[in-house]
Every structure is written in C-alpha cells, then in structure tokens.
Enzyme design. Structure first.
Site, PDB file in Angstrom:
ATOM      1  N   ASP A  87       3.282 -10.228  -8.770  1.00 42.43           N
ATOM      2  CA  ASP A  87       3.492 -10.740 -10.118  1.00 42.43           C
ATOM      3  C   ASP A  87       2.758  -9.893 -11.152  1.00 42.43           C
ATOM      4  OD1 ASP A  87       5.071 -12.851  -9.176  1.00 42.43           O
ATOM      5  OD2 ASP A  87       3.301 -14.095  -8.784  1.00 42.43           O
ATOM      6  N   CYS A 101      -5.771  -5.973  -9.241  1.00 37.35           N
ATOM      7  CA  CYS A 101      -5.612  -7.384  -8.879  1.00 37.35           C
ATOM      8  C   CYS A 101      -6.079  -7.668  -7.459  1.00 37.35           C
ATOM      9  CB  CYS A 101      -4.146  -7.778  -9.052  1.00 37.35           C
ATOM     10  SG  CYS A 101      -3.734  -9.436  -8.465  1.00 37.35           S
ATOM     11  N   ALA A 156       0.808  -1.219   0.000  1.00 36.69           N
ATOM     12  CA  ALA A 156       0.000   0.000   0.000  1.00 36.69           C
ATOM     13  C   ALA A 156       0.842   1.270   0.000  1.00 36.69           C
ATOM     14  CB  ALA A 156      -0.924   0.001   1.210  1.00 36.69           C
ATOM     15  N   ALA A 157       2.121   1.151   0.387  1.00 40.63           N
ATOM     16  CA  ALA A 157       3.011   2.326   0.414  1.00 40.63           C
ATOM     17  C   ALA A 157       3.586   2.656  -0.955  1.00 40.63           C
ATOM     18  CB  ALA A 157       4.135   2.104   1.420  1.00 40.63           C
TER      19      ALA A 157
END
Length: 294
Positions: free
Chosen positions: A245, A275, A215-216
């Site tokens: 990936d 994703c 998330a960073a």
C-alpha cells in the site's frame, strides 16, 4: 500537490508478533500485541498523503472506538475524511500474524466496510475533480465498479490494487488504467507464475500493469512500451505489512506529479523500503522528506 481520491477500506489492525506463524492445529506463544490503524484503503490514503499528495478518503468506519481512532489517524496524516461515513455497526478489523522474517498472514473482517455498496452523495463530484482514484477489493465489488466507472466518465486515472485477489468482472477491468498486483495476486488472476508472463496476460485486459515482487523489485508493462524492471533497495525487513500500500500510494503521487514511470517506481520502492523497516502498517509509512533523502 496531486489530487488523489481513495475509495477503500479502513480497518483496525490487531497484530500479533511471533517467532513463526502457527500451522493448522498448532498453538504458539507471541511476544507482542499491537492495535494499529490500517485497511488497504486507509493505508494507501495515509501513504499518499505522507508522500505529498492532496488526498480524500471515501469509505466507512463503525460507531465505535476503533472508528474514532481510524478517522483521527487519517486526519492526522492530512487526509480529508469528509466523505468517510460512520456506520452504526462495528469498524472493520484485520487480524495479522507477523513472524521474525517480517512475513505476515492476515484475516480481514469487513465490518462497516461491508456497508459501502456504492457511491454516496458528493462522492462522484470529488472523484471528478481528482487526478487519480485509488481502488482495492476490501469493499463490496459493486462500490469498486461504481467508483471506477465514475472515474472513467470524468477521465480520471484509475489505479486498482486487486487485493484480496479474486476474479474481476470485465466491466471493472475496462475502467482501470493501471493495475498494481503483487506477484502472487498476478499469478492468481492469470494462472501464470512468472511475473513477466502474468503481465503480458493482464495487458489483454488493462493498458498498464505494475507487478510488485518484494525484495526482487517491481515490473512495469504497457501495451505500447517495452517492460521495465526496477530493483528494490536492500533492507532488513521488520514487518512487511503495508509495504504494498505504501508503494501504491507513493507511486500514484509521483505519477500525478508527472514523473516518468521508471522514476515513479524507484521513488515508490524507496518508500516501501522505509516502511518494512518499521513495525505496523500506517504507523510505519514514511513522509516525503524521508523518501527524498533515501
């Protein structure tokens, strides 16, 4: 179209969804079980193909139902599987626990992937014609090294995801152009927890590094450029399996198309954000039209 070859693993992911992952000695009740095609190599191949790349896969599956399904999944996403071997044994499997926060824990059994100890007939020819070679560490290290050295001989960009994290021989790192670890893998490789410090250490071994930080966002560092950090889109994660990936596959497509690294990182971050909003690995990977809209 970008020519990308993936030398890597193909596993069937056996995924259990639980409120919280069990601790040592603990038994928990799951709420759902899914069988999903995966493996870091196959995942990156699917991600790159769906992002618009022209992709070929080198690796192995077993002579079983899982092997048939893995091959079909790759082909359905547009991946060339002519060099995907079939071994008489079982296909590789990954046993995955996903909790309510979207976090995962994974145990991989190599199966047919363990038979890929080096390049086979025709493999180097396909690598030589590519724009980029994607590598991970779920195949025997001898095959990864042979693939990287083949790419170096033919001036093909080599992108390595060092996962599962393990000590890497100098001769492999010498053949890598871009290393893409997540922050935990970078810390394992360097002993340095801070991503920027880890990147600086890794640049003594490879010319370019992208460290993904969930998330960073992601951090880019190169020997001849100032570090760049790209923030990640804010999303509510359902399942983080395959996010890394997806990022690598989309990033490589963007780089092969000639996009500057910061733009390529933003595009890859958008793909990874899509994703994690869906369950599964290969089943959750976005198509180019979805990434462009985001």
């Amino acid at each position: 179209m970008s020519g990308i070859v993936v030398l890597g693993s193909a596993n069937m992911d056996l995924v259990v969804y639980v409120a919280h992952a069990p601790k040592h000695g603990e038994t928990v009740t799951g709420r759902e079980f899914r069988t999903i095609p995966g493996g870091k190599g196959a995942n990156q191949a699917v991600a790159a193909a769906r992002a618009g790349g022209e992709v070929a896969m080198i690796g192995a599956v077993g002579a079983d139902e899982y092997g048939e399904l893995l091959r079909h999944t790759l082909e359905a996403s547009g991946v060339d599987t002519d060099l995907l071997r079939t071994d008489e044994g079982a296909s590789g499997t990954a046993h995955i626990v996903v909790d309510d926060q979207g976090r995962n824990a994974i145990v991989v059994i190599p199966g047919a992937n363990g038979t890929v100890s080096g390049l086979g007939p025709g493999d180097e020819t396909v690598i030589a014609a590519a724009d980029a070679l994607l590598l991970q560490l779920e195949l025997p290290l001898s095959a990864v090294l042979e693939g990287a050295e083949a790419a170096r001989r033919h001036s093909v960009r080599t992108v390595l995801t060092p996962a599962p994290a393990q000590p890497l021989p100098p001769e492999l790192l010498a053949a890598v152009d871009l290393l893409v670890p997540n922050e935990h893998e970078a810390a394992t490789l360097t002993g340095i927890a801070a991503p920027r410090g880890a990147a600086e250490a890794l640049l003594r071994q490879v010319p370019e590094v992208v460290i993904t930080m969930g998330a960073a966002g992601s951090l880019y560092a190169a020997r001849d450029a100032a570090p760049v950090t790209v923030t990640a889109p804010r999303v509510s994660a359902v399942d983080t399996t395959g996010a890394g990936d997806t990022y690598v596959g989309a990033l490589t497509v963007a780089l092969c198309e000639g996009r500057p690294m910061p733009e390529a990182m933003r595009w890859a971050s958008a793909a990874a954000a899509l994703c994690v909003r869906r369950p599964g690995a290969s089943t959750s990977m976005p198509y180019r039209t979805e990434i462009e809209v985001r």
